[in-house]
Motif scaffolding. Structure first.
Motif, short mmCIF file in Angstrom:
data_model
loop_
_atom_site.label_atom_id
_atom_site.label_comp_id
_atom_site.label_asym_id
_atom_site.label_seq_id
_atom_site.Cartn_x
_atom_site.Cartn_y
_atom_site.Cartn_z
N LYS A 37 23.17 31.56 -27.84
CA LYS A 37 22.12 31.56 -26.83
C LYS A 37 20.76 31.23 -27.47
N SER B 5 17.41 37.02 -26.75
CA SER B 5 18.54 36.36 -26.07
C SER B 5 19.08 37.19 -24.92
N HIS B 6 18.81 38.49 -24.92
CA HIS B 6 19.40 39.38 -23.92
C HIS B 6 18.40 39.85 -22.86
N SER B 7 17.16 39.33 -22.89
CA SER B 7 16.18 39.85 -21.93
C SER B 7 15.46 38.72 -21.22
N MET C 205 15.69 38.04 -17.99
CA MET C 205 16.41 37.53 -16.82
C MET C 205 16.95 38.73 -16.04
N THR D 99 19.79 41.12 -14.37
CA THR D 99 21.11 41.53 -14.86
C THR D 99 22.18 40.57 -14.36
N GLU E 77 21.82 37.38 -13.58
CA GLU E 77 21.72 36.11 -14.31
C GLU E 77 22.33 36.24 -15.71
N PHE E 78 22.04 37.35 -16.36
CA PHE E 78 22.61 37.57 -17.69
C PHE E 78 24.14 37.53 -17.63
N LYS E 79 24.69 38.20 -16.64
CA LYS E 79 26.16 38.24 -16.53
C LYS E 79 26.73 36.84 -16.28
N GLU F 137 25.42 34.06 -17.32
CA GLU F 137 25.33 33.31 -18.58
C GLU F 137 26.47 33.69 -19.53
N ASP G 69 26.04 45.65 -20.36
CA ASP G 69 26.10 44.55 -19.39
C ASP G 69 27.01 43.42 -19.89
N LYS H 203 16.19 42.57 -17.17
CA LYS H 203 16.41 43.07 -18.53
C LYS H 203 15.16 42.87 -19.38
#
Lengths: 328, 328
Positions: free
Chosen positions: A81, A125-127, A129, A131, A133-135, A137, A185, A222
């Motif tokens: 990412k 890379s984990h913040s 967006m 939750t 959207e993160f899932k 991705e 998540d 996030k």
């Protein structure tokens, strides 16, 4: 009339009485001990009987339900990412030495100064967006990325014997939980599909989140700040927080799981601690003490002292990965 | 033969088809709307059908499942505990102005400076013991303390119509959760007994905990530092953290529940927000805007704007408390 009675009996009898629930386990003492404990805790009248409501089984994820070599899969996700983010916006590499190192594949810089660069990469890379959207991705990444050595999807690299154990426990009214140092998540993206474990039974590490609402949206977003590390002494704390009961079965594979096993068993509780020892360099990997992922030292010593159940992967598992079954 | 078929049918048919699942609700539009939504989300083939795995219903606790007047019951517990602690060790009152005020029953001091004294009392009374010890203390308090106005145990002061709603939802494969600003460990003491909600389905505010292990004990110990406030925008964040899915039904009674309802419904989601309005000064209490507990203002405005379901306690509830049923 007799056929009706038989038909009713077949409907009402639990399916577990009909076949070996753990076909991918060799017929060793390890398998016998698992079957014995589960029978004893679920047969009414047994002196080790556990009320169905209290049947909590907690499983570590990395190296316990799926593989973790050459490095935790979530870390590979974060680096992939980060590279994509820097490719899309090169200024990110100027702002963060960690992001630059990720884009350059420079592991030495990432790991220097107590993993400073790596933690930066994880946060970025984990913040930023929602939750959801993160899932999405992570889902896309899982669908499009293959493990460098096996060529398999990461979420195919789950352990067949553990899948059977999870199903067996659920058939016996155990509630199966993941309790992982990995991100809550991240794991929830595949836990239901891969393990049959629903999102509400996933406990993991997490970063903070904020709530953002407009006239027609309401999302959790996030944020890059750490919230909770669900590893070592964090595991009992998170189990108490999320579940509110001690596990009756606690299963892990590294020193990060030691405290969870202590929490389940100390004081001669009616509980089973299961430690998976990676001993199979041919079918999987062999590692323990000193490994940079899944290091196993103290927990193995305590397991032997306390008589916890140690799975010897090479000896105890007939099958390791689900795709091996297709060949037969 | 026919009797066997009938017997099998009776075993297999869900019990809800046989009787009114909400007998303590008057036959108003509110009750009809609840029945309609639950039918629509659980009948296969319905265009509002929700998969059983996604049937999450979240309930606020104070003022929604049990009463909250004249003040949150957990606060009464904290003050009782503080008094007992100061009686046993008077030096505590010298060290903390809040503890002294609690021992003196001096609410003015407790509430001054942004509730500074009260927060001290909450921290001191809720920490310094294992989670199990804390739960034992709360259990003893519940068993020995009566509400100043009703003379009933606090855990008897639950709302009969909500008990019926919880049971009805569970019969339809909804998973019922508490999502409360109150303390998670406090609520878990009575949630299973009072509401049929197991500890792992209780989400609440919390203080930090540490893990302490010896050769024969392993405990989580409650620490005086705040961990998470599960109120207002904290509720969606906590729902995402603990459950990992949005609620299909979100039920509350105050502005502290507004964000949970937004999270469930925004974007025309197939979801039901239920707001309980305390309108019955005879059988319970009547309060909303400006109340020092359970203040209800913005959520009521938004409920009317958005067409959320508002329970008018006086008009919609035939019975309020379970003991009223004994008189009949």
């Amino acid at each position: 009339m007799r056929s009706i009675v038989v038909a009713i009996a077949l409907v009402l009898l639990p399916s577990w009485s009909l076949a070996d629930p753990l076909p991918s386990w060799n017929d060793t003492e390890t398998k016998a001990a698992i079957l014995d404990f589960v029978q004893a805790t679920t047969m009414p009248g047994s002196d080790r009987y556990v009320d169905p409501a209290a049947r909590i089984a907690t499983f570590d994820n990395d190296g316990n339900l799926w593989a973790e070599q050459p490095v935790y899969f979530q870390l590979i996700y974060a680096l992939d990412k980060a590279k994509a983010m820097v490719a899309a916006d090169p200024s990110l590499a100027e702002k963060s030495a960690g992001m630059k190192a990720a884009a350059d594949g420079d592991m030495q810089t990432l790991l220097a100064d107590g993993h400073k660069g790596l933690l930066e990469v994880m946060a970025v890379s984990h913040s930023g967006m929602t939750t959801d959207e993160f899932k999405d991705e992570v889902e896309t990444w899982l669908e499009t990325t293959k493990h460098p050595e096996t060529g398999r999807r990461y979420d195919e690299m789950v352990y067949q014997p553990m899948l059977e154990l999870l199903t067996y426990l659920r058939d016996r009214d155990y509630k199966t939980y993941i309790v992982s140092g990995g991100g809550i998540d991240f794991i929830r993206v595949f836990s239901e599909r891969a393990y049959g474990i629903p999102p509400e039974q996933v406990v993991g590490s997490s970063i903070k989140a904020t709530f953002e609402v407009s006239d027609d949206t309401a999302e959790t977003v996030k944020s890059p700040e750490l919230f909770f590390i669900d590893d070592k002494e964090g595991k009992p704390v998170a189990i108490n927080q999320h579940i509110g009961r001690r596990p009756v079965i606690a299963s892990g594979n590294s020193d990060g799981d030691l405290q969870m096993m202590q929490y389940a068993t100390r004081g001669d509780r009616n509980a089973l601690a299961i430690l998976l020892h990676h001993t199979d360099a041919d079918r999987e990997w062999a590692y323990d003490k000193g490994s940079k992922v899944g290091g196993l030292d103290k927990a193995l010593v305590e397991a032997k002292q306390r008589g916890w159940l140690v799975i010897d992967m090479k000896a105890d598992w007939r099958t390791v990965f689900p795709w091996e079954l297709e060949k037969r």
